[in-house]
Motif scaffolding. Structure first.
Motif, short mmCIF file in Angstrom:
data_model
loop_
_atom_site.label_atom_id
_atom_site.label_comp_id
_atom_site.label_asym_id
_atom_site.label_seq_id
_atom_site.Cartn_x
_atom_site.Cartn_y
_atom_site.Cartn_z
N THR A 260 0.82 -1.20 0.00
CA THR A 260 0.00 0.00 0.00
C THR A 260 0.86 1.25 0.00
N VAL A 261 1.94 1.24 0.76
CA VAL A 261 2.85 2.39 0.77
C VAL A 261 3.47 2.57 -0.61
N ASN A 262 3.84 1.49 -1.26
CA ASN A 262 4.43 1.59 -2.60
C ASN A 262 3.45 2.24 -3.57
N PHE A 263 2.18 1.89 -3.47
CA PHE A 263 1.16 2.52 -4.32
C PHE A 263 1.02 4.00 -4.00
N MET A 264 1.00 4.34 -2.72
CA MET A 264 0.79 5.72 -2.30
C MET A 264 1.94 6.63 -2.75
N ILE A 265 3.16 6.20 -2.50
CA ILE A 265 4.29 7.11 -2.74
C ILE A 265 4.58 7.30 -4.23
N THR A 266 4.05 6.42 -5.07
CA THR A 266 4.30 6.55 -6.51
C THR A 266 3.21 7.34 -7.23
N GLY A 267 2.27 7.90 -6.47
CA GLY A 267 1.36 8.87 -7.07
C GLY A 267 -0.09 8.47 -7.21
N GLY A 268 -0.40 7.19 -7.17
CA GLY A 268 -1.80 6.78 -7.31
C GLY A 268 -2.33 7.00 -8.71
N TYR A 269 -3.66 6.92 -8.85
CA TYR A 269 -4.31 7.02 -10.16
C TYR A 269 -4.76 8.46 -10.45
N ASN A 270 -4.49 8.88 -11.68
CA ASN A 270 -5.03 10.12 -12.23
C ASN A 270 -5.40 9.84 -13.68
N VAL A 271 -6.67 9.53 -13.91
CA VAL A 271 -7.12 9.10 -15.25
C VAL A 271 -8.01 10.15 -15.92
N ILE A 272 -8.01 11.37 -15.39
CA ILE A 272 -8.91 12.41 -15.91
C ILE A 272 -8.74 12.58 -17.42
N ASN A 273 -7.49 12.57 -17.88
CA ASN A 273 -7.23 12.80 -19.30
C ASN A 273 -7.46 11.55 -20.16
N GLN A 274 -7.70 10.41 -19.51
CA GLN A 274 -7.94 9.17 -20.26
C GLN A 274 -9.42 8.90 -20.51
N ILE A 275 -10.28 9.58 -19.78
CA ILE A 275 -11.71 9.25 -19.84
C ILE A 275 -12.25 9.35 -21.26
N LYS A 276 -11.94 10.42 -21.95
CA LYS A 276 -12.47 10.62 -23.29
C LYS A 276 -11.82 9.70 -24.33
N GLN A 277 -10.79 8.97 -23.93
CA GLN A 277 -10.16 8.01 -24.84
C GLN A 277 -10.84 6.65 -24.81
N VAL A 278 -11.75 6.46 -23.86
CA VAL A 278 -12.46 5.19 -23.75
C VAL A 278 -13.43 5.05 -24.92
N LYS A 279 -13.33 3.96 -25.66
CA LYS A 279 -14.16 3.75 -26.84
C LYS A 279 -15.27 2.73 -26.62
N GLN A 280 -15.17 1.94 -25.57
CA GLN A 280 -16.14 0.88 -25.34
C GLN A 280 -17.49 1.44 -24.85
N LYS A 281 -18.53 0.68 -25.07
CA LYS A 281 -19.83 0.99 -24.50
C LYS A 281 -19.75 0.86 -22.98
N CYS A 282 -20.36 1.81 -22.26
CA CYS A 282 -20.20 1.84 -20.80
C CYS A 282 -21.54 1.98 -20.09
N LEU A 283 -21.59 1.37 -18.92
CA LEU A 283 -22.69 1.60 -17.98
C LEU A 283 -22.11 2.36 -16.78
N VAL A 284 -22.73 3.48 -16.43
CA VAL A 284 -22.36 4.24 -15.25
C VAL A 284 -23.45 4.02 -14.22
N LEU A 285 -23.10 3.36 -13.12
CA LEU A 285 -24.06 3.00 -12.08
C LEU A 285 -23.69 3.74 -10.80
N TRP A 286 -24.70 4.34 -10.16
CA TRP A 286 -24.39 5.20 -9.01
C TRP A 286 -25.50 5.12 -7.98
N GLY A 287 -25.12 5.19 -6.71
CA GLY A 287 -26.11 5.31 -5.64
C GLY A 287 -26.56 6.76 -5.52
N GLU A 288 -27.85 6.99 -5.48
CA GLU A 288 -28.37 8.36 -5.41
C GLU A 288 -27.94 9.08 -4.14
N ASP A 289 -27.63 8.34 -3.09
CA ASP A 289 -27.27 8.93 -1.81
C ASP A 289 -25.81 8.67 -1.47
#
Length: 357
Positions: A260-289
């Motif tokens: 877990t420390v190795n994951f933390m110190i190396t920066g973690g995930y930042n995929v904001i710029n990758q979202i629009k590169q996704v080409k597959q059909k997607c389902l976005v599922l969310w809890g209203e609360d």
């Protein structure tokens, strides 16, 4: 909320569904039922604390966890990697591969996994490298690149054909990163309470080691786990402490802190710029609360994905597949229905699994 807390996804069993939307699960009617812990038929690599768990669904899924060897380019020897395999593999439809959230495990799927399996889907639950119950005694790197390669090599060795990749919470970021880098391995994507707009933990490689280890010590602590679990759900039924224990079971493995420390110190995930590169059909599922990630982000994600539909679950928090498994399973089955599946078989599976009352 602190980043580590907001990415937590400790599981909890489902409260009763509203009467007008209630489903009876024919083959899994005891989802969430309690049962005495069995002593000797768990995999030997699970922490002994599993024997103190009372949740019947968790116990049944725990007994199915196994380790399979995964050879990667960053480890000299194969990594014994934990997963739950389907009872049978098929070629008529794409397999469904379930990831999990930040610092969680495949036990997160204890209520929804049997519903998907009973509906006839070839269903896998895979532990992301660094979390779950894999053997990391050799202390392999657990940064983003390593997590991605490990999942790819798992897919290449055992699944071998395009899959429906399901990512809850931070698992959605894992799924996006993987799908953009290996589009041939992913046919569709399902995101649940997606944590995809965080900017990671920043590079902490120059920070004194005791600082991230102190943070990980807090992350493992029972008070934080109790608080995070309470925050994750719209309603907490009886057995709350047991579910917290399920969510932190993997933390008892001796290499968890280092991974877990190795994951933390190396920066973690930042995929904001990758979202629009996704080409597959997607389902976005969310809890209203959702009290951890606002469902306003669900609309943003739907708009930014080239091909996505949005479904929300009422009176539900951050983890619908734990809190409202029947509704989550129904949305998944509706999304996948008919695509690559024999329609007669699909109809038969649905009618025998989900029965309106």
């Amino acid at each position: 909320m602190p980043p580590l807390l907001t990415l937590s996804s400790s599981p909890a069993p489902p409260p009763p569904a509203p009467r007008r939307a209630r489903f009876r699960v024919a083959a899994s009617a005891d989802v969430g039922a309690t049962a005495p812990a069995a002593g000797n038929d768990f995999p030997s690599f699970l922490p002994r604390a599993v024997e103190r768990i009372r949740d019947g669904a968790a116990l049944r899924l725990a007994k199915r966890i196994e380790r399979v060897p995964v050879q990667t380019g960053f480890s000299k020897s194969p990594i014994p990697s934990s997963c739950v395999r389907p009872l049978k593999q098929q070629q008529s439809a794409d397999p469904v591969v379930l990831l999990h959230g930040f610092d969680s495990s495949c036990l997160e799927w204890r209520y929804t996994y049997p519903l998907l399996e009973d509906a006839g889907l070839e269903t896998w639950a895979v532990d992301i490298l660094g979390w779950g119950f894999s053997n990391l005694e050799t202390r392999p790197p657990c940064d983003i690149v390593s997590k991605r390669e490990h999942l790819y090599q798992f897919w290449r060795s055992y699944i071998k054909r395009p899959m429906v990749l399901v990512g809850p919470s931070l698992g959605a970021a894992v799924a996006i990163d993987f799908a953009v880098n290996y589009p041939e391995a992913v046919s569709k994507l399902i995101f649940i309470g997606a944590s995809v707009y965080a900017e990671g933990t920043k590079d902490m490689t120059r920070m004194p080691k005791f600082v991230p280890y102190a943070g990980v010590f807090v992350l493992k602590s029972l008070p934080l786990r109790l608080f995070a679990t309470r925050l994750a759900f719209y309603k907490i039924p009886d057995g709350f402490f047991d579910w917290v224990q399920i969510g932190r079971l993997h933390c008892l493995l001796p290499w968890w802190e280092d991974a877990t420390v190795n994951f933390m110190i190396t920066g973690g995930y930042n995929v904001i710029n990758q979202i629009k590169q996704v080409k597959q059909k997607c389902l976005v599922l969310w809890g209203e609360d959702d009290g951890i990630i606002s469902n306003k982000q669900a609309y943003r994600l739907q708009q930014e994905l080239p091909s996505a539909i949005l479904r929300q679950v009422g009176q539900c928090g951050h983890i619908p597949h734990v809190e409202k498994p029947r509704e989550a399973a129904k949305h998944v089955l509706d999304f996948l229905g008919g695509d690559g599946v024999d329609k007669a078989d699909q109809a038969s599976s649905l009618s025998s699994t989900l029965v309106s009352t």
